[in-house]
Design an enzyme around this catalytic site. Sequence first.
Site, PDB file in Angstrom:
ATOM      1  CG  ASP A 238     -29.878  42.533  -2.834  1.00 35.49           C
ATOM      2  OD1 ASP A 238     -29.320  43.041  -1.846  1.00 35.49           O
ATOM      3  OD2 ASP A 238     -31.016  42.024  -2.780  1.00 35.49           O
TER       4      ASP A 238
ATOM      5  CG  ASP B 131     -30.494  40.673   3.022  1.00 41.08           C
ATOM      6  OD1 ASP B 131     -30.913  40.854   1.862  1.00 41.08           O
ATOM      7  OD2 ASP B 131     -29.384  41.083   3.420  1.00 41.08           O
TER       8      ASP B 131
ATOM      9  CD  GLU C 254     -20.960  43.319   4.555  1.00 37.19           C
ATOM     10  OE1 GLU C 254     -20.386  44.051   5.383  1.00 37.19           O
ATOM     11  OE2 GLU C 254     -22.189  43.332   4.375  1.00 37.19           O
TER      12      GLU C 254
ATOM     13  CD  GLU D 299     -24.851  41.625  -2.404  1.00 34.35           C
ATOM     14  OE1 GLU D 299     -25.244  40.520  -1.982  1.00 34.35           O
ATOM     15  OE2 GLU D 299     -25.164  42.700  -1.874  1.00 34.35           O
TER      16      GLU D 299
ATOM     17  CB  CYS E  84     -27.480  38.594   5.678  1.00 35.89           C
ATOM     18  SG  CYS E  84     -26.880  39.821   6.845  1.00 35.89           S
TER      19      CYS E  84
ATOM     20  NE  ARG F 208     -22.158  43.104   0.323  1.00 31.92           N
ATOM     21  CZ  ARG F 208     -23.240  42.804   1.040  1.00 31.92           C
ATOM     22  NH1 ARG F 208     -24.136  43.726   1.291  1.00 31.92           N
ATOM     23  NH2 ARG F 208     -23.421  41.578   1.506  1.00 31.92           N
TER      24      ARG F 208
ATOM     25  CG  ASP G  61     -28.158  46.293  -0.451  1.00 32.40           C
ATOM     26  OD1 ASP G  61     -27.704  45.796  -1.492  1.00 32.40           O
ATOM     27  OD2 ASP G  61     -28.297  45.653   0.615  1.00 32.40           O
TER      28      ASP G  61
ATOM     29  CG  HIS H 227     -23.969  48.685  -2.187  1.00 32.28           C
ATOM     30  ND1 HIS H 227     -24.287  47.357  -2.038  1.00 32.28           N
ATOM     31  CD2 HIS H 227     -24.470  49.304  -1.087  1.00 32.28           C
ATOM     32  CE1 HIS H 227     -24.940  47.177  -0.902  1.00 32.28           C
ATOM     33  NE2 HIS H 227     -25.077  48.343  -0.311  1.00 32.28           N
TER      34      HIS H 227
ATOM     35  CG  ASN I  35     -22.110  47.179   6.825  1.00 32.50           C
ATOM     36  OD1 ASN I  35     -22.796  47.892   7.553  1.00 32.50           O
ATOM     37  ND2 ASN I  35     -22.512  45.997   6.404  1.00 32.50           N
TER      38      ASN I  35
ATOM     39  CE1 TYR J   1     -26.419  51.016   1.682  1.00 33.16           C
ATOM     40  CE2 TYR J   1     -27.260  50.066   3.715  1.00 33.16           C
ATOM     41  CZ  TYR J   1     -26.690  49.904   2.464  1.00 33.16           C
ATOM     42  OH  TYR J   1     -26.410  48.649   1.991  1.00 33.16           O
TER      43      TYR J   1
END
Length: 305
Positions: free
Chosen positions: A94, A65, A194, A121, A129, A164, A92, A119, A216, A51
Amino acid sequence: MSGLIAATTSASDKRRALRAGLTSGTIQRMPGAFNPLTAKLIQEIGFEGVYVSGAVVSADLALPDIGLTTLTEVAGRAQQIARVTDLPVLVDADTGFGEPMNAARTVTVMEDAGLAALHLEDQINPKRCGHLDGKAVVPTDEMVRRLHAAVSARRDPDFVVCARTDAAGIEGIDAAIERAKAYADAGADLIFTEALHTEADFEKFRAAVDIPLLANMTEFGKSKLIPAQTLESIGFNAVIYPVSTLRLAMFAAEAGLREIAETGTQAGLLDKMQHRSRLYELIDYEKYNEFDSGIFNFTIEGRQS
């Protein structure tokens, strides 16, 4: 030369391996790699995937983040990591780095970088975050447009698009489940839930959603740290440990630097360091030397010495 400099497994084979793993009944364990060398270690130890965390890419640049990193920065680091491992790599991405059209471009860039999956989100852009408070999510139809754009831009049908949802901590689990169903209908291959809290939360999500699910297991967050075997028994298909290796490394580095500052020497730290011989083993130093010798240890016919 096979296996040196770059892994020999093709990106398409890695993508097929990830898809097969997600439907195998065996949970796909994907620790985060903060650099390519860590990815080699993850493969050697026997995990199923790697990952690349957006939080880690940000932290590596000494940034929070909060959406400050760019597509180019994240894709560049992800490409470096994917290059050295035969394992599928999930990155990731975002919110897709902008509007739906940006999400579409993000898919093409990550495909070209050799990734197996990304992924996206449903947070607003810029994001926060996932285990901190103060997040906000976009309306479901906006995330559906984001996913439609991503899926339509995919050229390799085996490239995995994961959706996500951060809605559980904002709107509640029931709302997050409804979002997950809409995201699956929009073409997502995998759902990342998440900041769920308990095993019961994970069980509720699994019972309600038909497609593969990712958990996660990040430290110091909202979720109880549930063992992979338990998540597998619940029916989850993949689990990530996004920041674990960076946290381990930074803790050790800080402790060591403080001791050097206090004592003026690293002599007392040698048993806590990776030995040079182990590093050389991990990077196949001897094979590079053999290859180098083979390239230059020849003579050109007819040339006078």
